[in-house]
Each structure stands twice: as C-alpha cells, then as structure tokens.
Design an enzyme around this catalytic site. Structure first.
Site, mmCIF file in Angstrom:
data_model
loop_
_atom_site.group_PDB
_atom_site.id
_atom_site.type_symbol
_atom_site.label_atom_id
_atom_site.label_comp_id
_atom_site.label_asym_id
_atom_site.label_seq_id
_atom_site.Cartn_x
_atom_site.Cartn_y
_atom_site.Cartn_z
ATOM 1 C CG ASN A 211 26.194 47.034 45.112
ATOM 2 O OD1 ASN A 211 26.481 46.922 43.929
ATOM 3 N ND2 ASN A 211 26.525 46.111 46.021
ATOM 4 C CG ASP A 280 30.661 46.367 53.287
ATOM 5 O OD1 ASP A 280 31.489 45.435 53.269
ATOM 6 O OD2 ASP A 280 30.835 47.453 52.687
ATOM 7 C CE LYS A 290 4.509 43.222 49.294
ATOM 8 N NZ LYS A 290 3.240 43.686 48.813
ATOM 9 C CG PHE A 324 38.242 46.293 42.258
ATOM 10 C CD1 PHE A 324 38.885 45.140 41.851
ATOM 11 C CD2 PHE A 324 37.999 47.294 41.321
ATOM 12 C CE1 PHE A 324 39.280 44.980 40.530
ATOM 13 C CE2 PHE A 324 38.388 47.150 39.989
ATOM 14 C CZ PHE A 324 39.033 45.987 39.603
ATOM 15 C CE LYS A 338 37.473 49.586 51.755
ATOM 16 N NZ LYS A 338 36.648 50.258 50.812
ATOM 17 C CE LYS A 342 38.070 44.722 52.866
ATOM 18 N NZ LYS A 342 36.731 44.288 52.492
HETATM 19 O O1 PMT Z 1 30.333 46.447 38.304
HETATM 20 P P1 PMT Z 1 30.563 47.810 37.691
HETATM 21 O O2 PMT Z 1 29.283 48.545 37.445
HETATM 22 O O3 PMT Z 1 31.449 47.726 36.484
HETATM 23 O O4 PMT Z 1 31.333 48.707 38.780
HETATM 24 C C1 PMT Z 1 32.634 48.400 39.146
HETATM 25 C C2 PMT Z 1 32.826 48.514 40.672
HETATM 26 C C3 PMT Z 1 32.632 49.947 41.114
HETATM 27 C C4 PMT Z 1 31.849 47.597 41.400
HETATM 28 C C5 PMT Z 1 34.293 48.028 40.932
HETATM 29 O O5 PMT Z 1 35.191 48.851 40.236
HETATM 30 C C6 PMT Z 1 34.619 48.051 42.427
HETATM 31 O O6 PMT Z 1 35.058 49.053 42.972
HETATM 32 N N1 PMT Z 1 34.400 46.896 43.121
HETATM 33 C C7 PMT Z 1 34.521 46.775 44.573
HETATM 34 C C8 PMT Z 1 33.317 47.380 45.241
HETATM 35 C C9 PMT Z 1 33.379 47.201 46.737
HETATM 36 O O7 PMT Z 1 32.624 46.445 47.274
HETATM 37 O O8 PMT Z 1 34.328 47.858 47.328
HETATM 38 P P2 PMT Z 1 34.580 47.856 48.930
HETATM 39 O O9 PMT Z 1 35.553 48.954 49.110
HETATM 40 O O10 PMT Z 1 33.279 47.918 49.662
HETATM 41 O O11 PMT Z 1 35.240 46.433 49.221
HETATM 42 C C10 PMT Z 1 36.638 46.226 49.195
HETATM 43 C C11 PMT Z 1 36.968 44.829 48.697
HETATM 44 O O12 PMT Z 1 36.477 43.845 49.613
HETATM 45 C C12 PMT Z 1 36.377 44.478 47.351
HETATM 46 O O13 PMT Z 1 37.335 43.744 46.627
HETATM 47 C C13 PMT Z 1 35.167 43.612 47.696
HETATM 48 O O14 PMT Z 1 34.902 42.679 46.664
HETATM 49 C C14 PMT Z 1 35.638 42.923 48.963
HETATM 50 N N2 PMT Z 1 34.559 42.570 49.910
HETATM 51 C C15 PMT Z 1 33.752 43.525 50.432
HETATM 52 C C16 PMT Z 1 32.784 43.179 51.353
HETATM 53 C C17 PMT Z 1 32.636 41.811 51.722
HETATM 54 N N3 PMT Z 1 31.714 41.428 52.586
HETATM 55 N N4 PMT Z 1 33.447 40.887 51.187
HETATM 56 C C18 PMT Z 1 34.404 41.242 50.300
HETATM 57 O O15 PMT Z 1 35.146 40.386 49.808
#
Ligand code: PMT
Length: 402
Positions: A211, A280, A290, A324, A338, A342
């Site tokens: 991403n 995710d 490949k 986040f 969330k 979580k």
């Molecule tokens: O890196 P930058 O370019 O500065 O951009 C910042 C950002 C947009 C990446 C940051 O501000 C941000 O939003 N980070 C979280 C992105 C994200 O994956 O969000 P989510 O809503 O999909 O996930 C929710 C939370 O679960 C996050 O804390 C993520 O780290 C966590 N997660 C998600 C999926 C997974 N398999 N395991 C996780 O722990």
C-alpha cells in the site's frame, strides 16, 4: 532542532534578543526573520551577532536595489522545509491579521504559508488592540488552525496604559517551544513500541501486494517519543526514511515478520502504537517462480493476515495500546468498532481521502477516539505534532492504567 524566529515591529522587539539566547541555551538553532517594522526598533546586526546566521529581512532585493540577502528567490521555501518550528515573538496585531488572512506580502507571511512546521505566536500590543474583536477573531482563526498562542501578560505597557498586552515572559515562551517540539522528559523510563510503514505480501519472486504508506507517521511517533525520553523500539516495513537516532530499529517486510517482531518486543513495552498500514490480505501461496503471462484472466486467491493489533489487545496487561484507522468513509463509526474489536485504548483515525491527511503527506488530520467515549478532533498538523498530541493522550492513559 531548527527554529525560524519572526520578529515583528513592536517595542517588545528588544526582548527578542534575550529570547534568542535562552533558545540557544536549550541547543536550538535560531534563524531570525525580521519584518520591515521590526527594524525600526532593533537592528538585524544584533540578531546576526547572537545567532551567527545572517538575518532574513527581505523577500527579494535588499535596500536600494542591493543584492538580496537571500540565497535565492525561493529561499522562503528552503527555510520552510528545513525548520522544525516557526516562532513569532513579539507578534503584532498586524502579523496576526496577515497570518489569519493568508497574506503573503513579505518573507515572514510567506514563510508562514509555505511551512508545515508547528507555529507559535507570542503577541504583544496595546491593551485595546489586544482586546479588539478583530484581533480576537484573528487569534481564534489561528487557534483553530493549530497555531499555538502564548498569551501576553498584564501589566504596565510601553504606551503608558495598564492591562493585558505585554509580551509573555521569556521563560513562558521557551517552555512553550519545548512543549510543542516535544523536548521534555515525560516519557523517561518508558518503552514505546511503534510500528510504521507498509507490509509487502509476495505474489511471486518479483511481485508483491502493498500500500501507499511512507512510514512518515510512524517515524514521527518514534522521533517524538525519543525526544521525550522514551526508549523507542521501531518496527518498520520497507520505507525510504533514515532510522531515527537512538531507537531500536527493526526492519521487516511481511505482516508475519512484523507480527513476530511485535510479539518479541511487546512484553517489554509500556506503550504500543500501531501506525503501520498492515496488509489485511495476502496471497494464499507465494508462487516459487515468476508468474507467466497467459491468455486468460488470472485470479489471485487471498487469505486474511493475522491481526497484530487484535492479538495484542487480547493480551494487553497494563500496556497502553493505540491503533490507527485509515478510513475513507464513516470515520467515527468504523473507528469505534475497530477500537472495540481490537481491544485498543485509543484509535487515531484519519480520513485518508482528505487533502493533507493520511498516506505520504507531511501533515495529518486526525481524530482521537478514546474508550471512555471521548472524541478529540485535531486540526491539520505536521505529523510530528500529531505524534506529540497522541503521546500527550497516551500519558494520561498511562496514569489511569497505573
Ligand atoms: O505512513 P504514512 O505515509 O505516514 O501514512 C500514515 C498512515 C495513513 C499509514 C497512518 O496514519 C495510518 O492510518 N495507519 C494505519 C493504517 C491501517 O492499516 O489502518 P487499518 O484501519 O487498516 O488498521 C487498523 C489498525 O489495525 C492499525 O493500527 C493497523 O496497524 C492494525 N492492523 C491492521 C491489519 C492487520 N493485519 N494487523 C494490524 O495490526
């Protein structure tokens, strides 16, 4: 750290010299920018002698068509990019109005517009000017944009009147600078684990799913926590940023690697902040060779990755756990769900469709969602400042969790 200090035209301009000294005592490097009016009160030579840097006084050419005292006509952009903070002390009613209205008539106002660094203004003026509804409205506008204001003190003013309008004390201004830049010790003795950047999930030896995360948000958190005295562990996906000084830097590639690193280091952490954009889904299997182009459509089968944050939430102990949420719609609803799903104590939510927010930007626009139902929207701020606001909140949660 580098501070651009704007000095504007008021009697209190002479106090700016002492302020420069006290900032230098704290090891800040100071670049002074003077308005034309300020030079009626103090000479640039004073500040040049104190800082060892030439003072910026003009946008383009110098007096009488003499060569500009700037390296180039786009010096305001260069200064804007290299500073960690813009401080204006003393700030006149005029400069507050110019900032509030986005005017760009001289170097200082242009610098204000061009910079994404945090801004502090320390106003000083006549009491009636300070209390005038126009000044109040301008300050309100600046405050809503995230500008920090060090209010003036009450007392005898140079104009002969008594009331509010005297430049705040040098100590108060220096304290505010330290606070905004996160130069304090309030995380000393604590270990903060931060995740940053994207993960990569292999499709075959040359392709992967990922991403747009640049890592800037997570690295800002790591830097802010380190400046505040924390022992920082930074688990980072592949990004193009230098490892922050003093942090334990653990580079990872895939969600599984990030999960392992977090699992290894979380038991020793007091705070975990998951700013990484973790995949995710991942391909059910990474092909060993490949993939060849074929005539037909290609269907990739994906499986969910482990949710690292949710795993931590199930075994949280006394740790403060911050997640986040990168959302494109229904910010509050999705973030709250969330947080519950979580087991996080706080969710930092960004609507990544907003200009100046989310992926790869130097700024972010976030709302903090807390377990107790509070919702704290923040204006557009530099990622470092967002990081400090998040850490301020974490500190309160640490006090509650004991
Ligand atoms: O890196 P930058 O370019 O500065 O951009 C910042 C950002 C947009 C990446 C940051 O501000 C941000 O939003 N980070 C979280 C992105 C994200 O994956 O969000 P989510 O809503 O999909 O996930 C929710 C939370 O679960 C996050 O804390 C993520 O780290 C966590 N997660 C998600 C999926 C997974 N398999 N395991 C996780 O722990």
């Amino acid at each position: 750290m580098k501070i651009a200090m704007g000095v504007t035209g008021g009697v209190a301009a002479y106090k700016a010299a002492e302020l420069v000294r006290r900032l230098q005592d704290k090891k800040f490097s100071v670049q002074v920018v003077m308005t034309r009016a300020a030079r009626e009160f103090v000479t640039p030579l004073t500040f040049a002698a104190l800082t060892g840097n030439k003072v910026i006084t003009e946008m383009f050419g110098g007096e009488n068509g003499a060569p500009a005292n700037l390296e180039s006509a786009i010096e305001h952009i260069a200064v804007a990019q290299r500073i960690d903070l813009l401080l204006v002390a003393p700030a006149t009613a005029d400069i507050l109005a110019s900032f509030a209205h986005g005017e760009a008539g001289d170097f200082l106002t242009t610098l204000y517009l061009a910079s994404t660094a945090p801004v502090i203004v320390a106003p000083a003026m006549n009491v009636n000017m300070w209390e005038h509804p126009a000044t109040r409205a301008n300050l309100e506008t600046l405050r809503t944009r995230g500008v920090h204001v060090v209010d003036p003190e009450e007392g005898y003013l140079a104009c002969g009147m008594t009331g509010a309008g005297r430049l705040a004390s040098t100590e108060a201004i220096v304290e505010k600078v330290c606070h905004v830049l996160g130069v304090r010790d309030d995380f000393s003795g604590q270990t903060v684990l931060v995740t940053a950047g994207p993960t990569r999930e292999d499709i075959d030896p040359v392709r992967f799913l990922t991403n747009r995360s640049s890592g800037k948000m997570g690295y800002a958190l790591a830097e802010a926590a380190a400046r505040r005295g924390a022992h920082v562990v930074l688990v980072s996906g592949p990004v193009h940023l230098p490892a922050p000084e003093g942090a334990d830097w653990i580079p990872v590639r895939t969600t599984e690697e990030m999960r392992q690193a977090v699992r290894d280091r979380a038991p020793g952490a007091d705070v975990v902040i998951m700013a990484a954009a973790v995949s995710d889904y991942r391909p059910t299997e990474a092909r060993p060779q490949k993939l060849k182009r074929q005539g037909e459509r290609l269907v990739l089968e994906l499986e969910p990755t482990p949710d690292i944050l949710a795993e931590l939430g199930r075994d949280k102990g006394r740790r403060v756990l911050v997640g986040f949420a990168a959302e494109t719609e229904h910010l509050a609803e999705n973030s709250r769900s969330k947080m519950a799903r979580k087991g996080a104590d706080m969710i930092v939510a960004n609507d990544v469709t907003q200009q100046g927010a989310g992926f790869d930007a130097d700024t972010n626009i976030v709302t903090l969602f807390l377990r107790d139902g509070r919702e704290i929207p923040l204006p557009k701020l530099s990622k470092l400042e967002v990081a400090n606001r998040v850490l301020d909140q974490v500190l309160q949660l640490r006090k509650i969790s004991g």
